[in-house]
Write a protein that holds these residues in place. Sequence first.
Motif, PDB file in Angstrom:
ATOM      1  N   ASN A  71      13.507  17.665   6.893  1.00 51.36           N
ATOM      2  CA  ASN A  71      13.103  18.893   6.221  1.00 51.36           C
ATOM      3  C   ASN A  71      14.185  19.960   6.213  1.00 51.36           C
ATOM      4  OD1 ASN A  71      10.299  18.244   5.551  1.00 51.36           O
ATOM      5  ND2 ASN A  71      10.053  18.118   7.762  1.00 51.36           N
ATOM      6  N   PHE A  72      14.989  20.018   7.279  1.00 50.19           N
ATOM      7  CA  PHE A  72      16.033  21.029   7.406  1.00 50.19           C
ATOM      8  C   PHE A  72      17.387  20.339   7.561  1.00 50.19           C
ATOM      9  CE2 PHE A  72      12.118  22.832   9.093  1.00 50.19           C
ATOM     10  CZ  PHE A  72      12.020  23.981   8.331  1.00 50.19           C
ATOM     11  N   PRO A  73      18.029  19.989   6.445  1.00 53.38           N
ATOM     12  CA  PRO A  73      19.294  19.258   6.519  1.00 53.38           C
ATOM     13  C   PRO A  73      20.442  20.072   7.110  1.00 53.38           C
ATOM     14  CG  PRO A  73      18.719  19.706   4.235  1.00 53.38           C
ATOM     15  CD  PRO A  73      17.582  20.176   5.072  1.00 53.38           C
ATOM     16  N   GLU A  74      20.268  21.396   7.241  1.00 51.96           N
ATOM     17  CA  GLU A  74      21.366  22.198   7.814  1.00 51.96           C
ATOM     18  C   GLU A  74      21.500  22.001   9.319  1.00 51.96           C
ATOM     19  OE1 GLU A  74      17.738  24.829   7.919  1.00 51.96           O
ATOM     20  OE2 GLU A  74      18.636  23.545   6.434  1.00 51.96           O
ATOM     21  N   VAL A  75      20.505  21.402   9.967  1.00 46.29           N
ATOM     22  CA  VAL A  75      20.614  21.097  11.396  1.00 46.29           C
ATOM     23  C   VAL A  75      21.511  19.868  11.503  1.00 46.29           C
ATOM     24  CG1 VAL A  75      19.355  20.452  13.476  1.00 46.29           C
ATOM     25  CG2 VAL A  75      18.351  22.063  11.863  1.00 46.29           C
ATOM     26  N   ALA A  76      22.699  20.072  12.043  1.00 46.33           N
ATOM     27  CA  ALA A  76      23.736  19.049  11.932  1.00 46.33           C
ATOM     28  C   ALA A  76      23.706  17.983  13.019  1.00 46.33           C
ATOM     29  CB  ALA A  76      25.103  19.719  11.926  1.00 46.33           C
ATOM     30  N   THR A  77      23.137  18.277  14.184  1.00 44.24           N
ATOM     31  CA  THR A  77      23.204  17.296  15.263  1.00 44.24           C
ATOM     32  C   THR A  77      21.826  17.051  15.862  1.00 44.24           C
ATOM     33  OG1 THR A  77      23.549  18.956  16.975  1.00 44.24           O
ATOM     34  CG2 THR A  77      25.521  18.080  15.894  1.00 44.24           C
ATOM     35  N   ARG A  78      21.722  15.922  16.494  1.00 43.07           N
ATOM     36  CA  ARG A  78      20.481  15.550  17.172  1.00 43.07           C
ATOM     37  C   ARG A  78      20.159  16.539  18.297  1.00 43.07           C
ATOM     38  NH1 ARG A  78      19.622   9.784  20.238  1.00 43.07           N
ATOM     39  NH2 ARG A  78      17.536  10.225  20.983  1.00 43.07           N
ATOM     40  N   GLU A  79      21.171  16.957  19.015  1.00 50.77           N
ATOM     41  CA  GLU A  79      20.971  17.894  20.124  1.00 50.77           C
ATOM     42  C   GLU A  79      20.407  19.218  19.613  1.00 50.77           C
ATOM     43  OE1 GLU A  79      23.860  16.146  19.670  1.00 50.77           O
ATOM     44  OE2 GLU A  79      23.395  14.683  21.236  1.00 50.77           O
ATOM     45  N   ARG A  80      20.931  19.684  18.497  1.00 50.20           N
ATOM     46  CA  ARG A  80      20.447  20.948  17.930  1.00 50.20           C
ATOM     47  C   ARG A  80      18.992  20.810  17.481  1.00 50.20           C
ATOM     48  NH1 ARG A  80      19.638  25.894  18.101  1.00 50.20           N
ATOM     49  NH2 ARG A  80      19.651  27.019  16.154  1.00 50.20           N
ATOM     50  N   ALA A  81      18.636  19.669  16.908  1.00 47.42           N
ATOM     51  CA  ALA A  81      17.258  19.424  16.486  1.00 47.42           C
ATOM     52  C   ALA A  81      16.321  19.439  17.693  1.00 47.42           C
ATOM     53  CB  ALA A  81      17.150  18.091  15.754  1.00 47.42           C
ATOM     54  N   GLN A  82      16.770  18.866  18.813  1.00 47.25           N
ATOM     55  CA  GLN A  82      15.942  18.850  20.011  1.00 47.25           C
ATOM     56  C   GLN A  82      15.833  20.235  20.639  1.00 47.25           C
ATOM     57  OE1 GLN A  82      17.630  15.727  22.375  1.00 47.25           O
ATOM     58  NE2 GLN A  82      16.533  14.147  21.250  1.00 47.25           N
ATOM     59  N   GLU A  83      16.860  21.052  20.501  1.00 49.71           N
ATOM     60  CA  GLU A  83      16.777  22.429  20.989  1.00 49.71           C
ATOM     61  C   GLU A  83      15.732  23.213  20.210  1.00 49.71           C
ATOM     62  OE1 GLU A  83      20.573  24.296  20.724  1.00 49.71           O
ATOM     63  OE2 GLU A  83      21.521  22.818  22.029  1.00 49.71           O
ATOM     64  N   LEU A  84      15.703  22.994  18.898  1.00 50.45           N
ATOM     65  CA  LEU A  84      14.759  23.723  18.056  1.00 50.45           C
ATOM     66  C   LEU A  84      13.325  23.245  18.261  1.00 50.45           C
ATOM     67  CD1 LEU A  84      16.842  23.841  14.774  1.00 50.45           C
ATOM     68  CD2 LEU A  84      16.294  25.758  16.280  1.00 50.45           C
ATOM     69  N   ALA A  85      13.146  21.986  18.602  1.00 47.99           N
ATOM     70  CA  ALA A  85      11.803  21.425  18.791  1.00 47.99           C
ATOM     71  C   ALA A  85      11.839  20.428  19.935  1.00 47.99           C
ATOM     72  CB  ALA A  85      11.343  20.735  17.516  1.00 47.99           C
ATOM     73  N   PRO A  86      11.396  20.819  21.126  1.00 44.70           N
ATOM     74  CA  PRO A  86      11.378  19.885  22.239  1.00 44.70           C
ATOM     75  C   PRO A  86      10.448  18.709  21.953  1.00 44.70           C
ATOM     76  CG  PRO A  86      10.295  21.942  22.816  1.00 44.70           C
ATOM     77  CD  PRO A  86      10.881  22.114  21.466  1.00 44.70           C
ATOM     78  N   PRO A  87      10.660  17.584  22.633  1.00 39.87           N
ATOM     79  CA  PRO A  87       9.864  16.394  22.333  1.00 39.87           C
ATOM     80  C   PRO A  87       8.367  16.622  22.586  1.00 39.87           C
ATOM     81  CG  PRO A  87      11.480  15.956  24.063  1.00 39.87           C
ATOM     82  CD  PRO A  87      11.639  17.361  23.666  1.00 39.87           C
ATOM     83  N   PRO A  88       7.530  16.345  21.603  1.00 38.63           N
ATOM     84  CA  PRO A  88       6.086  16.483  21.789  1.00 38.63           C
ATOM     85  C   PRO A  88       5.504  15.231  22.438  1.00 38.63           C
ATOM     86  CG  PRO A  88       6.523  15.802  19.576  1.00 38.63           C
ATOM     87  CD  PRO A  88       7.871  15.982  20.237  1.00 38.63           C
ATOM     88  N   ARG A  89       4.261  15.330  22.849  1.00 40.82           N
ATOM     89  CA  ARG A  89       3.550  14.167  23.372  1.00 40.82           C
ATOM     90  C   ARG A  89       3.143  13.313  22.182  1.00 40.82           C
ATOM     91  NH1 ARG A  89      -1.551  12.546  23.804  1.00 40.82           N
ATOM     92  NH2 ARG A  89      -2.063  11.167  25.527  1.00 40.82           N
ATOM     93  N   VAL A  90       3.422  12.021  22.254  1.00 40.31           N
ATOM     94  CA  VAL A  90       3.075  11.114  21.172  1.00 40.31           C
ATOM     95  C   VAL A  90       1.640  10.647  21.380  1.00 40.31           C
ATOM     96  CG1 VAL A  90       3.615   8.906  20.101  1.00 40.31           C
ATOM     97  CG2 VAL A  90       5.445  10.368  20.864  1.00 40.31           C
ATOM     98  N   ILE A  91       0.826  10.738  20.330  1.00 41.35           N
ATOM     99  CA  ILE A  91      -0.566  10.302  20.377  1.00 41.35           C
ATOM    100  C   ILE A  91      -0.617   8.888  19.807  1.00 41.35           C
ATOM    101  CG2 ILE A  91      -2.893  10.771  19.541  1.00 41.35           C
ATOM    102  CD1 ILE A  91      -1.939  13.732  19.307  1.00 41.35           C
ATOM    103  N   THR A  92      -1.074   7.936  20.606  1.00 39.05           N
ATOM    104  CA  THR A  92      -1.106   6.535  20.188  1.00 39.05           C
ATOM    105  C   THR A  92      -2.473   6.180  19.618  1.00 39.05           C
ATOM    106  OG1 THR A  92      -1.831   5.802  22.358  1.00 39.05           O
ATOM    107  CG2 THR A  92       0.558   5.946  21.989  1.00 39.05           C
ATOM    108  N   ASN A  93      -2.578   4.984  19.061  1.00 43.41           N
ATOM    109  CA  ASN A  93      -3.859   4.508  18.542  1.00 43.41           C
ATOM    110  C   ASN A  93      -4.885   4.396  19.661  1.00 43.41           C
ATOM    111  OD1 ASN A  93      -3.009   4.372  15.910  1.00 43.41           O
ATOM    112  ND2 ASN A  93      -2.359   2.249  16.057  1.00 43.41           N
ATOM    113  N   GLU A  94      -4.449   4.015  20.867  1.00 44.10           N
ATOM    114  CA  GLU A  94      -5.365   3.934  22.008  1.00 44.10           C
ATOM    115  C   GLU A  94      -5.924   5.313  22.342  1.00 44.10           C
ATOM    116  OE1 GLU A  94      -7.821   2.564  24.823  1.00 44.10           O
ATOM    117  OE2 GLU A  94      -6.698   1.367  23.366  1.00 44.10           O
ATOM    118  N   ASP A  95      -5.099   6.347  22.262  1.00 44.02           N
ATOM    119  CA  ASP A  95      -5.580   7.722  22.474  1.00 44.02           C
ATOM    120  C   ASP A  95      -6.654   8.077  21.450  1.00 44.02           C
ATOM    121  OD1 ASP A  95      -3.822   8.161  24.593  1.00 44.02           O
ATOM    122  OD2 ASP A  95      -2.268   8.962  23.276  1.00 44.02           O
ATOM    123  N   ARG A  96      -6.433   7.678  20.202  1.00 40.40           N
ATOM    124  CA  ARG A  96      -7.415   7.956  19.152  1.00 40.40           C
ATOM    125  C   ARG A  96      -8.742   7.260  19.445  1.00 40.40           C
ATOM    126  NH1 ARG A  96      -2.932   6.984  15.869  1.00 40.40           N
ATOM    127  NH2 ARG A  96      -2.132   8.886  14.975  1.00 40.40           N
TER     128      ARG A  96
END
Length: 135
Positions: A63-88
Amino acid sequence: MPPRRRKSSGYRGVRTRPSDVFYVEIRSGETRLTLDTFDTAEQAARVYDAAAWRLRRPHRKVNFPEVATRERAQELAPPPRVITNEDRRQNMRRERGPSIAEMNEGAMVVWRQHFSEDVVNEREFYAQSAERTAK
């Protein structure tokens, strides 16, 4: 460069719930990962981008191609909890369980109000069966 606009939320991987919150989904092979819910579409889109970077998606599919590196993307959005099918599945079981019990209780209350003589007969029956078992 402005972010790409997609669907009703305006961002790739971001959907709107009827309660006006935004949730993020991303696919990884055959698996659909629901990441989290957010108050704004932009927050959700940043989390999508961070997940896309982690999954090594092409730079043009964010969505935001101006974010140039993976590290910068993680700074902007820390890793969320992944919801699995078992959780559902577990959540659906939890949601269904109380509603069925509540419906049964409600039905019993109505039944006792309309058929009070049956309640008396039922108590007498159980008292008599307890006496028979005691003998």
